[in-house]
Design an enzyme around this catalytic site. Structure first.
Site: not given
Ligand code: NAD
Length: 503
Positions: A156, A253, A287
């Site tokens: 995002n 996060e 998020c």
């Molecule tokens: P996601 O968890 O699907 O993916 C995030 C990252 O993790 C990607 O790079 C993905 O390739 C990787 N990934 C997937 N499976 C993995 C594994 N088993 N081991 C290691 N890496 C793996 O999240 P998304 O859909 O990309 O992002 C949206 C989410 O992120 C929402 O839930 C949002 O709230 C959260 N978010 C949180 C913050 C914060 O600061 N708290 C900021 C931005 C987004």
């Protein structure tokens, strides 16, 4: 015809490594559903090479004086600012977020954080402490970099997330292997090139590409000392679990379902503006979104009237146009997910639909660019008269879907706001600042706002409570997440305490 952006490869030893892989995937422009670039998946052997490059760079980078590291990172911040609009254009292509947003927020807030951490380490932020125990004994402590760290990003805020992780990591003397989200990978090579151009030595910042399996390989790799992860709670659980096997440091996060509380004395216009920022900025893909909007029963009719009026100011359309402030969702799979939540809200939760809905936005039919009809566009949607047990109220949708929850008393609203397993953000709108602070004190969330929503400056440490995460990013506390402590007790009296003295 070629794709609009150059292919992307792993980046290590200070350059792109085109030979690393034969398998590739494409990143898509979500406004038009057209491919942007070929991204070459990094093989395990190439990930090993990237980690080896980071290991090789660590001794020299970590022993470079902090003020020199800071000077290099400041140069990178200047390059980011000088190329703001070009980088913003790439982010708009990759995420679909309007240029009005990416050009004013995404790179700017990333460069600020780089400047902040560079300044912090240059001005003693990595100093330990000295404790005089007795006249002839003292304790001193030092803050030591961890080694090679992994950064794993969500889609995002791509370049912002890359900078929020790499800035404190590098400033503290660590090296990094960074994996962007496979949905928005374009920024990573550009950032790596900027670091290199600024004088960051080869191997200090490296990039690998791919989906969850590449991330998983990083989190279990024995040479990785820390994993800083941004993503969904469910992925975070896996990442933290596998990092625990190697006793790695983690920063998590994760997602949220934040409460935006309108108090009875709130300025309605301001409260509506806040609730809209908390739900529709970045097409709801933030998020910290305040998707549970608690409104006093007595104010509900007026709140909804003003909200419907202001919803006219949500302007979807050409993502590069200066008037556009609402883009598409990031991908087809996410578009399907958000629409299925909207349909669930209508058909199963039976929430009252105030505006929006799952239908294709009507403006698309007449848009001058026919390719837009193929994009992942949704309507900003508001449900009202929602109850706490509805799925749309309980689960993170991560799209432009607001739920209005009427309430009667302040005690009740605090209890309901906290009635969730996540605790990322929360906020109150009121003219009564005493009450605001009393309520903030009771809210179980790591990021809170009073009479505003969403701003997250470099100085502010941010991180979730409960299932929303572990640790913080940014602010002085954000630097602590990238160092480990060593304490040394020095005895000058020449006497070693012992129970083994001769009788
Ligand atoms: P996601 O968890 O699907 O993916 C995030 C990252 O993790 C990607 O790079 C993905 O390739 C990787 N990934 C997937 N499976 C993995 C594994 N088993 N081991 C290691 N890496 C793996 O999240 P998304 O859909 O990309 O992002 C949206 C989410 O992120 C929402 O839930 C949002 O709230 C959260 N978010 C949180 C913050 C914060 O600061 N708290 C900021 C931005 C987004």
């Amino acid at each position: 015809m070629g794709l609009p952006h150059a292919p992307r490869f792993a980046y290590y030893d200070g350059k792109s490594q085109p030979a690393s892989s034969t398998s590739s995937f494409q990143t898509i422009n979500p406004a038009t559903n057209t491919p942007l670039a070929d991204i070459h998946t990094t093989t395990h052997a190439a990930i090993d090479a990237a980690i080896a490059s980071a290991q090789k760079a660590f001794p020299s980078w970590s022993s470079t004086p902090a003020i020199e590291r800071a000077r290099i990172l400041q140069r990178a911040a200047s390059l980011l600012r000088a190329r703001n609009d070009d980088l913003a254009k790439v982010e708009t292509d990759d995420t679909g977020k309007p240029f009005t947003e990416t050009s004013t927020v995404d790179i700017v807030t990333g460069a600020d954080v780089l400047e902040y951490f560079a300044s912090l380490v240059a001005s003693g932020g990595l100093n330990g402490e000295t404790i005089q125990l007795r006249p002839d004994a003292w304790v001193y402590s030092t803050k030591n970099p961890l080694g090679v760290c992994a950064g794993i990003g969500a889609w995002n805020y791509p370049i912002q997330i890359a900078l929020w992780k790499s800035a404190p990591c590098l400033a503290a003397g660590n090296t990094m292997v960074y994996k962007p989200s496979e949905f928005t990978p374009l920024h990573a090579t550009l950032l790596a090139e900027i670091y290199t151009e600024a004088g960051v030595p080869p191997g200090v910042f490296n990039v690998v590409h791919g989906a969850g399996d590449v991330g998983a390989y990083l989190t279990t790799h024995p040479s990785i000392a820390k994993v800083s992860f941004t993503g969904q709670v469910s992925t975070g659980q896996k990442v933290a679990g596998s990092a625990a096997g190697g006793m790695k440091y983690v920063t998590m996060e994760l997602g949220g379902k934040s409460a935006c509380i309108i108090l009875p004395d709130a300025d309605i216009s301001q409260a509506v503006d806040g609730a809209m920022m908390a739900n529709f900025f970045s097409t709801g893909q933030v998020c910290t979104n305040g998707t549970r909007v608690f409104v006093p029963e007595s104010l509900k009719a007026e709140f909804e009237r003003v909200l419907l009026e202001k919803m006219q100011h949500v302007r979807a359309g050409d993502v590069m146009a200066p008037e556009t402030n609402f883009g598409p969702l990031v991908s087809k799979v996410h578009w399907e997910k958000v629409n299925s939540y909207i349909r669930h809200g209508i058909n199963v939760d039976k929430a009252k639909l105030l505006c929006g809905g799952p239908e294709t936005p009507s403006w698309l039919a007449n848009h001058s660019n026919p390719a837009y009809k193929e994009g992942f566009w949704v309507q900003p949607t508001v449900f009202t008269d929602c109850t706490d047990d509805m799925k749309i109220v309980q689960e993170e949708i991560f799209g432009p879907v607001m739920s209005i929850l009427p309430y009667k008393t302040v005690e009740e609203v605090v209890q309901r706001a906290n009635n969730t397993s996540v605790g990322l953000a929360a906020g109150v709108f009121t003219k009564d600042l005493n009450l605001a602070h009393q309520i903030i004190g009771q809210l179980e969330a790591g990021i809170t706002w009073v009479n505003t929503w969403g701003e997250s400056p470099a100085e502010m440490s941010v991180g979730g409570w409960k299932m929303s995460g572990v640790g913080v990013e940014n602010g002085k506390k954000g630097l602590e997440a990238w160092v480990r402590n060593k304490s040394t007790l020095v005895e000058m009296a020449g006497e070693v305490p012992t129970v083994f003295a001769k009788l």
